[in-house]
Design a protein around this motif. Structure first.
Motif, PDB file in Angstrom:
ATOM      1  N   GLY A 136      36.015  38.572  46.465  1.00  0.00           N
ATOM      2  CA  GLY A 136      36.824  38.829  45.277  1.00  0.00           C
ATOM      3  C   GLY A 136      36.202  38.131  44.084  1.00  0.00           C
ATOM      4  O   GLY A 136      35.399  37.201  44.236  1.00  0.00           O
ATOM      5  N   GLU A 137      36.563  38.562  42.904  1.00  0.00           N
ATOM      6  CA  GLU A 137      36.068  37.909  41.690  1.00  0.00           C
ATOM      7  C   GLU A 137      36.844  36.615  41.457  1.00  0.00           C
ATOM      8  O   GLU A 137      38.079  36.624  41.426  1.00  0.00           O
ATOM      9  CB  GLU A 137      36.236  38.814  40.478  1.00  0.00           C
ATOM     10  CG  GLU A 137      35.291  39.979  40.457  1.00  0.00           C
ATOM     11  CD  GLU A 137      35.454  40.833  39.200  1.00  0.00           C
ATOM     12  OE1 GLU A 137      34.459  41.416  38.774  1.00  0.00           O
ATOM     13  OE2 GLU A 137      36.578  40.903  38.661  1.00  0.00           O
ATOM     14  N   LYS A 138      36.117  35.500  41.271  1.00  0.00           N
ATOM     15  CA  LYS A 138      36.757  34.200  41.075  1.00  0.00           C
ATOM     16  C   LYS A 138      37.635  34.162  39.831  1.00  0.00           C
ATOM     17  O   LYS A 138      38.704  33.570  39.846  1.00  0.00           O
ATOM     18  CB  LYS A 138      35.698  33.100  40.952  1.00  0.00           C
ATOM     19  CG  LYS A 138      35.078  32.680  42.243  1.00  0.00           C
ATOM     20  CD  LYS A 138      34.119  31.532  42.018  1.00  0.00           C
ATOM     21  CE  LYS A 138      33.401  31.157  43.295  1.00  0.00           C
ATOM     22  NZ  LYS A 138      32.412  30.099  43.060  1.00  0.00           N
ATOM     23  N   ASN A 139      37.193  34.763  38.749  1.00  0.00           N
ATOM     24  CA  ASN A 139      37.923  34.664  37.488  1.00  0.00           C
ATOM     25  C   ASN A 139      38.938  35.781  37.278  1.00  0.00           C
ATOM     26  O   ASN A 139      39.544  35.869  36.224  1.00  0.00           O
ATOM     27  CB  ASN A 139      36.949  34.603  36.313  1.00  0.00           C
ATOM     28  CG  ASN A 139      36.143  33.316  36.334  1.00  0.00           C
ATOM     29  OD1 ASN A 139      36.639  32.276  36.744  1.00  0.00           O
ATOM     30  ND2 ASN A 139      34.889  33.398  35.917  1.00  0.00           N
ATOM     31  N   ASN A 140      39.098  36.626  38.257  1.00  0.00           N
ATOM     32  CA  ASN A 140      40.090  37.693  38.196  1.00  0.00           C
ATOM     33  C   ASN A 140      41.378  37.137  38.806  1.00  0.00           C
ATOM     34  O   ASN A 140      41.393  36.747  39.968  1.00  0.00           O
ATOM     35  CB  ASN A 140      39.587  38.901  38.997  1.00  0.00           C
ATOM     36  CG  ASN A 140      40.562  40.053  39.035  1.00  0.00           C
ATOM     37  OD1 ASN A 140      41.745  39.908  38.739  1.00  0.00           O
ATOM     38  ND2 ASN A 140      40.062  41.206  39.438  1.00  0.00           N
ATOM     39  N   PRO A 141      42.470  37.077  38.043  1.00  0.00           N
ATOM     40  CA  PRO A 141      43.700  36.510  38.598  1.00  0.00           C
ATOM     41  C   PRO A 141      44.220  37.264  39.824  1.00  0.00           C
ATOM     42  O   PRO A 141      45.032  36.734  40.582  1.00  0.00           O
ATOM     43  CB  PRO A 141      44.702  36.581  37.445  1.00  0.00           C
ATOM     44  CG  PRO A 141      44.115  37.493  36.442  1.00  0.00           C
ATOM     45  CD  PRO A 141      42.639  37.530  36.671  1.00  0.00           C
ATOM     46  N   ASN A 142      43.743  38.477  40.045  1.00  0.00           N
ATOM     47  CA  ASN A 142      44.146  39.276  41.203  1.00  0.00           C
ATOM     48  C   ASN A 142      42.987  39.499  42.179  1.00  0.00           C
ATOM     49  O   ASN A 142      43.082  40.351  43.063  1.00  0.00           O
ATOM     50  CB  ASN A 142      44.693  40.626  40.741  1.00  0.00           C
ATOM     51  CG  ASN A 142      45.908  40.451  39.862  1.00  0.00           C
ATOM     52  OD1 ASN A 142      46.909  39.901  40.279  1.00  0.00           O
ATOM     53  ND2 ASN A 142      45.796  40.879  38.614  1.00  0.00           N
ATOM     54  N   GLY A 143      41.931  38.738  42.031  1.00  0.00           N
ATOM     55  CA  GLY A 143      40.735  38.957  42.846  1.00  0.00           C
ATOM     56  C   GLY A 143      40.965  38.825  44.334  1.00  0.00           C
ATOM     57  O   GLY A 143      40.512  39.657  45.125  1.00  0.00           O
ATOM     58  N   VAL A 144      41.672  37.774  44.748  1.00  0.00           N
ATOM     59  CA  VAL A 144      41.930  37.569  46.180  1.00  0.00           C
ATOM     60  C   VAL A 144      42.886  38.636  46.705  1.00  0.00           C
ATOM     61  O   VAL A 144      42.690  39.174  47.802  1.00  0.00           O
ATOM     62  CB  VAL A 144      42.470  36.146  46.442  1.00  0.00           C
ATOM     63  CG1 VAL A 144      42.966  35.994  47.876  1.00  0.00           C
ATOM     64  CG2 VAL A 144      41.389  35.117  46.142  1.00  0.00           C
ATOM     65  N   GLN A 145      43.899  38.969  45.920  1.00  0.00           N
ATOM     66  CA  GLN A 145      44.857  39.994  46.358  1.00  0.00           C
ATOM     67  C   GLN A 145      44.156  41.353  46.491  1.00  0.00           C
ATOM     68  O   GLN A 145      44.371  42.074  47.476  1.00  0.00           O
ATOM     69  CB  GLN A 145      46.026  40.094  45.373  1.00  0.00           C
ATOM     70  CG  GLN A 145      46.905  38.860  45.349  1.00  0.00           C
ATOM     71  CD  GLN A 145      46.427  37.779  44.382  1.00  0.00           C
ATOM     72  OE1 GLN A 145      45.258  37.697  44.007  1.00  0.00           O
ATOM     73  NE2 GLN A 145      47.352  36.930  43.968  1.00  0.00           N
ATOM     74  N   ASP A 146      43.323  41.703  45.523  1.00  0.00           N
ATOM     75  CA  ASP A 146      42.597  42.973  45.583  1.00  0.00           C
ATOM     76  C   ASP A 146      41.701  43.027  46.819  1.00  0.00           C
ATOM     77  O   ASP A 146      41.675  44.023  47.546  1.00  0.00           O
ATOM     78  CB  ASP A 146      41.744  43.177  44.331  1.00  0.00           C
ATOM     79  CG  ASP A 146      42.551  43.447  43.068  1.00  0.00           C
ATOM     80  OD1 ASP A 146      43.775  43.673  43.163  1.00  0.00           O
ATOM     81  OD2 ASP A 146      41.948  43.429  41.973  1.00  0.00           O
ATOM     82  N   ALA A 147      40.974  41.942  47.068  1.00  0.00           N
ATOM     83  CA  ALA A 147      40.079  41.897  48.226  1.00  0.00           C
ATOM     84  C   ALA A 147      40.870  41.924  49.532  1.00  0.00           C
ATOM     85  O   ALA A 147      40.417  42.501  50.526  1.00  0.00           O
ATOM     86  CB  ALA A 147      39.189  40.657  48.153  1.00  0.00           C
TER      87      ALA A 147
END
Length: 177
Positions: free
Chosen positions: A89-100
């Motif tokens: 996931g993208e580290k600086n994306n506030p939804n990165g972990v959720q998206d991944a």
């Protein structure tokens, strides 16, 4: 469950596999599973997660060793699976972990749907925070400062003892208020 359909049945029947046959999955099977990953819902339709499909035995062994080191063991955390799909996931994306995480869910369901065994393996975050993990990301052309490891979806043909019978769903899992 009173309503039945193909999707609900697939969700109810999917199980994690923890023992695999040594033969590699086909290119078509890998493509089917990873394509399903690309269809995962992502916040604002950004499609920001990245999947890294690993089938090379040396790279798999290195990932297994790094993951085991995080766990403090020498056991193979990939259970002998011949394929691992790393999801970042993208580290600086506030939804990165959720998206991944949604990508991981799609990978697991797609694998089950075509008869493959699969399992979500943790410790990707910790693995790719190490100097060795960061070096691997850079080797693959990915900026180690941009991505966070979310999980590995290991894939393969289930060994006879690879999938356990599920227990009943626990009571109180859903509250209606």
């Amino acid at each position: 469950m009173s309503i039945q359909n193909e999707i609900l049945n697939a969700i109810a029947s999917r199980r994690s596999c923890r023992a695999y046959k040594p033969e590699q999955i086909t290119a078509e099977e890998l493509e089917a599973v990873t394509t399903a990953g690309t269809w995962a819902a992502t916040a604002m339709g950004r499609q920001s997660p990245v999947m890294v499909a690993v089938q090379d035995k040396e790279t798999l062994a290195e990932l297994s060793r790094l993951n085991a080191a995080v766990m403090g063991t020498k056991n193979d955390p990939f259970y002998g699976a011949p394929t691992a799909v790393l999801v970042l996931g993208e580290k600086n994306n506030p939804n990165g972990v959720q998206d991944a995480s949604l990508v991981m869910g799609n990978l697991l369901l797609a694998a089950s749907g075509i008869g493959l065994g699969s399992c979500w393996i943790n410790r990707a975050k910790e693995t790719f925070e190490t100097p060795e993990g960061k070096a691997l990301l850079a080797k693959w052309g990915l900026d180690p400062e941009k991505y966070i490891g979310v999980g590995y979806c290991i894939l393969g043909y289930p060994a006879p003892n690879g999938i356990r019978t599920p227990g009943p769903r626990k009571a109180g899992y859903v509250l209606h208020v």
